[in-house]
Every structure is written in structure tokens, then in C-alpha cells.
Scaffold this active site. Structure first.
Site, mmCIF file in Angstrom:
data_model
loop_
_atom_site.group_PDB
_atom_site.id
_atom_site.type_symbol
_atom_site.label_atom_id
_atom_site.label_comp_id
_atom_site.label_asym_id
_atom_site.label_seq_id
_atom_site.Cartn_x
_atom_site.Cartn_y
_atom_site.Cartn_z
ATOM 1 N N GLY A 31 11.072 12.332 -70.045
ATOM 2 C CA GLY A 31 11.196 11.188 -70.950
ATOM 3 C C GLY A 31 11.526 11.599 -72.365
ATOM 4 N N HIS A 37 19.910 14.268 -72.195
ATOM 5 C CA HIS A 37 19.520 13.672 -70.911
ATOM 6 C C HIS A 37 20.617 12.724 -70.406
ATOM 7 C CE1 HIS A 37 15.348 14.360 -72.710
ATOM 8 N NE2 HIS A 37 15.270 15.026 -71.570
ATOM 9 N N GLY A 149 19.851 20.629 -66.802
ATOM 10 C CA GLY A 149 20.549 21.112 -67.986
ATOM 11 C C GLY A 149 20.546 22.632 -68.080
ATOM 12 N N ASP A 152 17.859 24.623 -70.273
ATOM 13 C CA ASP A 152 16.701 25.310 -69.687
ATOM 14 C C ASP A 152 17.242 26.223 -68.585
ATOM 15 O OD1 ASP A 152 14.291 23.734 -70.967
ATOM 16 O OD2 ASP A 152 15.782 22.259 -70.403
ATOM 17 N N GLN A 155 14.918 27.785 -65.970
ATOM 18 C CA GLN A 155 14.450 26.728 -65.062
ATOM 19 C C GLN A 155 15.528 26.396 -64.028
ATOM 20 O OE1 GLN A 155 12.317 23.077 -66.502
ATOM 21 N NE2 GLN A 155 14.312 22.140 -66.278
HETATM 22 P P1 AMP Z 1 13.062 17.559 -70.177
HETATM 23 O O1 AMP Z 1 12.886 16.079 -70.293
HETATM 24 O O2 AMP Z 1 13.087 18.255 -71.498
HETATM 25 O O3 AMP Z 1 12.164 18.183 -69.154
HETATM 26 O O4 AMP Z 1 14.544 17.761 -69.614
HETATM 27 C C1 AMP Z 1 14.998 17.092 -68.473
HETATM 28 C C2 AMP Z 1 16.357 17.630 -68.100
HETATM 29 O O5 AMP Z 1 17.254 17.446 -69.197
HETATM 30 C C3 AMP Z 1 16.347 19.136 -67.806
HETATM 31 O O6 AMP Z 1 17.235 19.402 -66.738
HETATM 32 C C4 AMP Z 1 16.850 19.729 -69.098
HETATM 33 O O7 AMP Z 1 17.478 20.984 -68.931
HETATM 34 C C5 AMP Z 1 17.862 18.679 -69.512
HETATM 35 N N1 AMP Z 1 18.126 18.748 -70.953
HETATM 36 C C6 AMP Z 1 17.234 18.737 -71.982
HETATM 37 N N2 AMP Z 1 17.866 18.878 -73.163
HETATM 38 C C7 AMP Z 1 19.193 18.987 -72.881
HETATM 39 C C8 AMP Z 1 20.378 19.157 -73.680
HETATM 40 N N3 AMP Z 1 20.308 19.255 -75.005
HETATM 41 N N4 AMP Z 1 21.562 19.232 -73.045
HETATM 42 C C9 AMP Z 1 21.640 19.136 -71.681
HETATM 43 N N5 AMP Z 1 20.570 18.968 -70.878
HETATM 44 C C10 AMP Z 1 19.365 18.897 -71.470
#
Ligand code: AMP
Length: 283
Positions: A31, A37, A149, A152, A155
């Protein structure tokens, strides 16, 4: 957009789509959505008929209770953003649904060899928490494709290994890091930065570019380059956890002569621990 607040509601809709032979792409998130995202949602829409996004701040992957409590929760804005990009379904489970017997009783998944380096070393237990919740979510959503993404990167690799090792019938697709105009990678954790810190944080990306340029010029003294970058960041006000030049395919230490590299870093600035990485493909 439908909102499924329970596993049963999610499964009911997935079953309908399956009966209609619709393909499903899944984007798991915690979120506090931003353009990064939403770029994953756009990619998901290109690749499948229906897109499911989950918002769940997963307590199992936080090794620090203060960090978990402070994590920004902005569900109303998240819903508005997902509606504006035509997401098909948002899944918003609670911790009680995900861990009905408590986190200690939860069966966990662990990817050996990958979770004890870089961010795994600095955040013990973090990646077990990530791959465990992703595995559970995959079993609930039953998607054909999931988008993660490259922001990460560790991950993303861990999840690819987990899917391969456990023969999960899902394709994992990586999507490029979405950046602010300053170069700073978008992140929910950027909210912890003050305005001056946010400007300062752009130095992380500049440092990655500097390391990449050194490598492209043929400098193979990886240790010295890493050390120089760490000192530069520390002198610029960061508390640097690591700057590392690694093999892109398995994140092992890079050796001279290797061509497909990934430069990764993690550093604290004020209240935020920020991570970033870029590819470096040598000719
Ligand atoms: P998170 O909500 O931070 O756990 O991220 C959810 C997904 O969004 C994960 O696959 C992250 O790698 C991806 N994500 C977060 N920030 C970015 C970004 N700046 N560019 C691309 N993907 C992202």
C-alpha cells in the site's frame, strides 16, 4: 473496481474469471501507492485480462516493531489511485486472516543462500517473511503472472528462485524502477524524508551512476570502488549499510571479467532506510 476484504470473497471472483478463461496478473504491495506501484499495474494490464492488486502490510517481514507501526497506511488514497487506473480487484486481507494462529505458528518458506546477504544480512528474517507471504498470496490469488519491481532486486530474485524451487505455476515478471525527476527511486519510505533530505537522497542514484561509469571505463578494482562510494555517501550525510557490485543473476560477489553486473546499495538518511540498484552490462 471490486474490493475483496476476505479470502473467500477473493476466491469467489477468481473462480468466475477462471470459468470465463480470463488470464490474471497479480501485483502484491504494502500500500501507500505511488507511480512506481502504478507502473507495475500498467504492465500487468498489458500482460493479462484481469489485474489483482493486494495491499497488506506484512508483519512477518518486519524485524523492527517501530518500523512496522510507522509504516504509512493510506488505504482510501490507494483505492482512489487504483480506481483511476482501472484495476479490476483490490485484495485487502487483515493480519488475523493471514496468520490465524499467530506468526509464531506460521509455516515459513526460506530461500537458502540468498537471504543472508545484502539486505538479508541487515534485516534478519526479513526475506523469509517476504517469500512466505508471497507464497500465501500466490495460493490465494492463483494468478498466471505476478509483477515485481526491480527496485527491490534481491526480493525479485528470491521470488523467482522460490517459484522455481517449489514448482509454482506462475510467471514472475520484473518491471523497471520508477524514479522521481531527481533520479530518486520512488518509495513509500521517501515519506520519512524532510524536503532537504529528499533532495539529498538523489545522491544515491548519482552514486550508482558513478560506480557504473567507473566499471564501464574498465576499472575492475571492485573493493576499492565500493569503499570509495561508501565513503562518499557517508561524507554526504548518509549512514551507508552497503554499496556492492554483484553478479546480476545470483548476487554472488562479482569477480573481475564478469559482464552482467548489478550495483546495489542501502543507506539510512534521517528516519528512512533507502535502497536502490542499477544494471551494469559490460561489453
Ligand atoms: P512495496 O509496497 O514497497 O512492498 O512494493 C510493492 C511492489 O512495488 C514491489 O514489487 C516493489 O518492488 C515495487 N516497487 C516499489 N517501488 C517501486 C518503484 N519505484 N518502481 C518500480 N516498482 C516499485
Amino acid at each position: 473496481m471490486q474490493i475483496a476484504e476476505t479470502i473467500t470473497a477473493l476466491r469467489t471472483q477468481i473462480k468466475v474469471w477462471r470459468q470465463q478463461n480470463q488470464t490474471i496478473a497479480f501485483v502484491p504491495t504494502m500500500g501507500n501507492l505511488h507511480q512506481g506501484h502504478l507502473s507495475l499495474v500498467a504492465k500487468a494490464q498489458e500482460l493479462a485480462d484481469k489485474v489483482v492488486v493486494s495491499v497488506f502490510v506484512n508483519p512477518l517481514q518486519f524485524n523492527d516493531a517501530t518500523d512496522l507501526a510507522a509504516y504509512p497506511r493510506t488505504l482510501e488514497q490507494d483505492i482512489q489511485q487504483l480506481v483511476s487506473v482501472d484495476c479490476d480487484l483490490l485484495f485487502t486481507p487483515t493480519s488475523e486472516m493471514m496468520y490465524p494462529n499467530g506468526m509464531e505458528a506460521q509455516t515459513t518458506v526460506s530461500v537458502p543462500g540468498m537471504d543472508d546477504k545484502l539486505c538479508g544480512r541487515d534485516r534478519p528474517g526479513h526475506f523469509d517473511g517476504v517469500v512466505t507471504i508471497v507464497n500465501k498470496l500466490f495460493n490465494m490469488v492463483q494468478a498466471d503472472i505476478a509483477i515485481f519491481g526491480e527496485k527491490d532486486y534481491q526480493q525479485l530474485l528470491l521470488i523467482k528462485i522460490m517459484v522455481q524451487d517449489l514448482n509454482l505455476p506462475i510467471e514472475i515478471v520484473g518491471s523497471p524502477t520508477y524514479r522521481e525527476s531527481s533520479g530518486l527511486a520512488m518509495s513509500s519510505r521517501n515519506q520519512y524524508l524532510t524536503d532537504p533530505q529528499r533532495e539529498q537522497a538523489a545522491e544515491l542514484y548519482q552514486t550508482l551512476l558513478t560506480v557504473k561509469a567507473q566499471l564501464e571505463q574498465g576499472d575492475q578494482s571492485f573493493d576499492a570502488i565500493q569503499q570509495q562510494a561508501i565513503e562518499h555517501l557517508n561524507n554526504s550525510g548518509f549512514a551507508t549499510d552497503y554499496v556492492d557490485i554483484r553478479r546480476a543473476d545470483n548476487l554472488e560477489q562479482a569477480k573481475a571479467g564478469e559482464k552482467s553486473l548489478r550495483i546495489l546499495l542501502a543507506a539510512k538518511l534521517g528516519q528512512a532506510r533507502l535502497i536502490d540498484n542499477i544494471a551494469c552490462n559490460l561489453a
